[in-house]
Design a protein around this motif. Structure first.
Motif, mmCIF file in Angstrom:
data_model
loop_
_atom_site.group_PDB
_atom_site.id
_atom_site.type_symbol
_atom_site.label_atom_id
_atom_site.label_comp_id
_atom_site.label_asym_id
_atom_site.label_seq_id
_atom_site.Cartn_x
_atom_site.Cartn_y
_atom_site.Cartn_z
ATOM 1 N N LEU A 1 0.804 -1.224 0.000
ATOM 2 C CA LEU A 1 0.000 0.000 0.000
ATOM 3 C C LEU A 1 0.836 1.273 0.000
ATOM 4 N N GLY A 2 2.079 1.189 0.415
ATOM 5 C CA GLY A 2 2.927 2.380 0.467
ATOM 6 C C GLY A 2 2.727 3.130 1.761
ATOM 7 N N HIS A 3 1.726 3.977 1.848
ATOM 8 C CA HIS A 3 1.347 4.691 3.072
ATOM 9 C C HIS A 3 -0.086 4.277 3.361
ATOM 10 N N ALA A 4 -0.327 3.731 4.561
ATOM 11 C CA ALA A 4 -1.663 3.232 4.853
ATOM 12 C C ALA A 4 -2.000 3.353 6.331
ATOM 13 N N THR A 5 -3.253 3.641 6.591
ATOM 14 C CA THR A 5 -3.764 3.666 7.959
ATOM 15 C C THR A 5 -4.047 2.226 8.397
ATOM 16 N N HIS B 1 5.943 4.697 11.277
ATOM 17 C CA HIS B 1 4.681 5.417 11.239
ATOM 18 C C HIS B 1 4.942 6.916 11.236
ATOM 19 N N ALA B 2 3.994 7.615 10.684
ATOM 20 C CA ALA B 2 4.022 9.075 10.673
ATOM 21 C C ALA B 2 2.594 9.551 10.909
ATOM 22 N N PRO C 1 -2.364 7.014 12.853
ATOM 23 C CA PRO C 1 -1.084 7.152 12.158
ATOM 24 C C PRO C 1 -1.112 6.423 10.821
ATOM 25 N N THR C 2 -0.201 6.802 9.957
ATOM 26 C CA THR C 2 -0.039 6.161 8.659
ATOM 27 C C THR C 2 1.260 5.373 8.712
ATOM 28 N N TYR C 3 1.219 4.144 8.229
ATOM 29 C CA TYR C 3 2.381 3.264 8.271
ATOM 30 C C TYR C 3 2.963 3.093 6.879
ATOM 31 N N HIS C 4 4.289 2.945 6.830
ATOM 32 C CA HIS C 4 4.962 2.648 5.573
ATOM 33 C C HIS C 4 6.173 1.772 5.861
#
Length: 150
Positions: free
Chosen positions: A35-39, A74-75, A82-85
């Motif tokens: 997903l790249g960046h995902a909640t 996470h960011a 947060p969004t995980y990558h």
């Protein structure tokens, strides 16, 4: 998982920390990478496409574990979850437009250039992969004013 990471590395890190390698953990890690960046909700939806036996609390616990082990990062790109990558690949920071929500990834080298003087002055070592800067993108600023101002 990632071609940039040697085979077995993430499995070894998981086992070395005293945790078992489970299909659910592998599915969550794979979902984050795909997903790249995902909640967490987005990761859960992706995992559920492959298995309906993984619940949301398992996804949250697994994301926290994988983040603690440095396998993902996470960011905070919104005021919500947060969004995980993936932690593999290039380390980057994020610029997030408060008006339209556009997120721009900025490479570590560019962020180091921008912050090196400030960090050196304060004897501080920033965590660039966790850094998020909020503001207004050029397109939204131009739309507000009719022209783009610096």
């Amino acid at each position: 998982m990632s071609s940039a990471e040697p085979a077995g590395t993430w499995q070894q890190r998981l086992r070395a920390s005293g945790h078992r390698l489970t299909p659910q953990r592998e599915m969550v890690l794979r979902a984050v990478e795909e997903l790249g960046h995902a909640t967490p909700d987005e990761v859960h939806a992706e995992v559920r496409r492959h298995s309906d036996s993984v619940n949301l609390s398992t996804v949250y616990r697994t994301l926290e574990l994988l983040d603690d082990l440095g396998l993902i990062r996470h960011a905070h790109l919104t005021d919500r979850a947060p969004t995980y990558h993936s932690a593999t690949g290039h380390e980057h920071a994020h610029l997030v437009c408060r008006a339209c929500g556009r997120t721009t990834s900025i490479g570590r080298d560019e962020m180091e250039q921008a912050l090196s003087g400030l960090a050196a002055r304060h004897g501080f070592a920033p965590d660039y992969g966790h850094l998020t800067v909020f503001g207004t993108c050029a397109d939204c600023r131009q739309g507000e004013r009719g022209t783009l101002e610096p």
